[in-house]
Design an enzyme around this catalytic site. Structure first.
Site, mmCIF file in Angstrom:
data_model
loop_
_atom_site.group_PDB
_atom_site.id
_atom_site.type_symbol
_atom_site.label_atom_id
_atom_site.label_comp_id
_atom_site.label_asym_id
_atom_site.label_seq_id
_atom_site.Cartn_x
_atom_site.Cartn_y
_atom_site.Cartn_z
ATOM 1 C CE LYS A 90 2.422 -18.400 1.611
ATOM 2 N NZ LYS A 90 2.646 -17.154 0.868
ATOM 3 C CD GLU A 119 3.462 -18.239 -2.568
ATOM 4 O OE1 GLU A 119 2.833 -19.245 -2.932
ATOM 5 O OE2 GLU A 119 2.920 -17.146 -2.309
HETATM 6 N N1 LIG Z 1 -2.047 -14.503 -14.595
HETATM 7 C C1 LIG Z 1 -3.109 -14.259 -13.836
HETATM 8 N N2 LIG Z 1 -4.330 -14.069 -14.406
HETATM 9 C C2 LIG Z 1 -5.431 -13.825 -13.668
HETATM 10 N N3 LIG Z 1 -5.413 -13.740 -12.320
HETATM 11 C C3 LIG Z 1 -4.227 -13.926 -11.689
HETATM 12 C C4 LIG Z 1 -3.023 -14.186 -12.404
HETATM 13 N N4 LIG Z 1 -2.015 -14.311 -11.514
HETATM 14 C C5 LIG Z 1 -2.558 -14.134 -10.297
HETATM 15 N N5 LIG Z 1 -3.880 -13.912 -10.391
HETATM 16 C C6 LIG Z 1 -4.839 -13.672 -9.287
HETATM 17 O O1 LIG Z 1 -4.317 -12.605 -8.494
HETATM 18 C C7 LIG Z 1 -4.483 -12.884 -7.125
HETATM 19 C C8 LIG Z 1 -3.112 -12.901 -6.453
HETATM 20 O O2 LIG Z 1 -2.365 -13.983 -6.953
HETATM 21 P P1 LIG Z 1 -1.484 -14.887 -5.980
HETATM 22 O O3 LIG Z 1 -2.327 -15.385 -4.854
HETATM 23 O O4 LIG Z 1 -0.791 -15.894 -6.799
HETATM 24 O O5 LIG Z 1 -0.481 -13.778 -5.415
HETATM 25 P P2 LIG Z 1 0.714 -13.957 -4.386
HETATM 26 O O6 LIG Z 1 1.831 -13.140 -4.902
HETATM 27 O O7 LIG Z 1 0.962 -15.390 -4.184
HETATM 28 O O8 LIG Z 1 0.152 -13.290 -3.046
HETATM 29 P P3 LIG Z 1 0.604 -13.547 -1.506
HETATM 30 O O9 LIG Z 1 1.628 -12.513 -1.192
HETATM 31 O O10 LIG Z 1 -0.665 -13.353 -0.751
HETATM 32 O O11 LIG Z 1 1.130 -14.942 -1.386
HETATM 33 C C9 LIG Z 1 -5.225 -14.220 -7.017
HETATM 34 O O12 LIG Z 1 -6.600 -13.957 -6.903
HETATM 35 C C10 LIG Z 1 -4.928 -14.888 -8.352
HETATM 36 O O13 LIG Z 1 -5.913 -15.807 -8.750
HETATM 37 C C1 LIG Z 2 -1.844 -11.401 3.612
HETATM 38 C C2 LIG Z 2 -1.135 -11.353 2.264
HETATM 39 N N1 LIG Z 2 -1.879 -12.135 1.319
HETATM 40 C C3 LIG Z 2 0.334 -11.802 2.335
HETATM 41 N N2 LIG Z 2 0.433 -13.205 2.502
HETATM 42 C C4 LIG Z 2 1.140 -11.019 3.365
HETATM 43 C C5 LIG Z 2 1.591 -9.733 2.753
HETATM 44 C C6 LIG Z 2 2.358 -8.870 3.682
HETATM 45 C C7 LIG Z 2 2.790 -7.589 3.031
HETATM 46 C C8 LIG Z 2 3.407 -6.651 3.999
HETATM 47 C C9 LIG Z 2 3.926 -5.404 3.334
HETATM 48 O O1 LIG Z 2 4.779 -5.483 2.449
HETATM 49 O O2 LIG Z 2 3.455 -4.319 3.663
HETATM 50 MG MG LIG Z 3 0.807 -16.577 -2.490
#
Ligand SMILES: Nc1ncnc2c1ncn2[C@@H]1O[C@H](COP(=O)(O)OP(=O)(O)OP(=O)(O)O)[C@@H](O)[C@H]1O
Ligand SMILES: C[C@H](N)[C@H](N)CCCCCC(=O)O
Ligand SMILES: [Mg+2]
Length: 233
Positions: free
Chosen positions: A37, A112
């Site tokens: 990541k 990721e």
């Molecule tokens: N299937 C699910 N059920 C319940 N909560 C979830 C589920 N999937 C994700 N979440 C919750 O939603 C939030 C966002 O999930 P996650 O951190 O995986 O998103 P992300 O796409 O990786 O975001 P980022 O762009 O910040 O990396 C977290 O608090 C996570 O625990």
């Molecule tokens: C801080 C957040 N959880 C992510 N890792 C970064 C997301 C950037 C999104 C920017 C955008 O699409 O406007």
């Molecule tokens: Mg994430």
């Protein structure tokens, strides 16, 4: 080295939940899995709730926090902006140098991105530039509800326009009682976007390590994903 690059239709769609769950399931299948990541913002690497920590814990990799995430910035913003606030501009070359140092340490890598496919990581450096350079097939994580069809379509079209192969889509967070849009979206996405739905994962009431692993194991066709990459599981 084999692997996938997990992107999403947006930030907060569940890329980390799905990536770390996939890592745990691959681990259980005795696949030597690593995680990367490269850019994190808004949380420190060592925070137990960070993407880096979850990915490390569920993959069981011995890679260090710094190896998994070479760049971390304080503010919860696109990494380009969060880095700029700290006087740092990350280049594609820098990320790829870090990648070179770890990529042979595992047989399969789950990488990721940050936010969606066109989020800026540095000056004139988007998530899509990194995907292109790393040459990994994409897994797109999407929300289940009304509006997602357009987001998935745009993400797939953009990926295809850049020649990036899409392995499939995971629809994450479907409710116990899906409405009509949630029920009809998967079929519509396959028809409109021409990419397979690899799984539809439910919304968890409690986000625990065991539950993350369970939803991926029970609701994502990991064998299909691996077969698409020529890996037998
Ligand atoms: N299937 C699910 N059920 C319940 N909560 C979830 C589920 N999937 C994700 N979440 C919750 O939603 C939030 C966002 O999930 P996650 O951190 O995986 O998103 P992300 O796409 O990786 O975001 P980022 O762009 O910040 O990396 C977290 O608090 C996570 O625990
Ligand atoms: C801080 C957040 N959880 C992510 N890792 C970064 C997301 C950037 C999104 C920017 C955008 O699409 O406007
Ligand atoms: Mg994430």
């Amino acid at each position: 080295m084999n692997g996938i690059f997990v992107t999403g239709t947006d930030t907060d769609v569940g890329k980390t939940i799905i990536s770390s769950g996939l890592a745990a399931v691959l681990n259980e299948k005795k696949i030597d899995v690593g995680v990367f990541k490269p850019l994190l913002s808004g949380i420190s690497r060592e925070d137990p709730a960070s993407d880096t920590s979850l990915l490390k814990k569920l993959s069981k990799t011995t890679l260090s926090y710094e190896e998994i995430t070479p760049f971390a910035f304080k503010e919860p913003l696109a990494p380009y902006v969060a880095g700029k606030l700290e006087g740092k501009n990350v280049t594609s070359e820098e990320v790829l140098n870090h990648w070179e140092k770890i990529r042979r340490k595992h047989e399969f890598f789950i990488v990721e991105g940050a936010g969606g496919i066109s989020v800026p990581l540095g000056k004139q450096f988007l998530v899509s530039d990194l995907i292109k350079a790393m040459q990994l097939p994409l897994v797109i994580v999407a929300r289940p509800n009304l509006g997602t069809v357009n987001h998935v379509f745009l993400t797939v079209q953009y990926a295809k326009s850049l020649g990036l192969p899409v392995a499939g889509v995971v629809i994450n967070g479907i409710s116990d009682h899906p409405d009509l849009a949630e029920k009809t979206n998967p079929e519509l996405i396959e028809e409109l976007c021409g990419v397979p739905i690899l799984g539809i994962t439910p919304k968890l009431k409690e986000v625990t390590i065991e539950n993350i692993k369970k939803i991926v194991k029970e609701h994502i066709d990991v064998t299909l994903l691996l077969n698409e990459m020529g890996i037998r599981s």
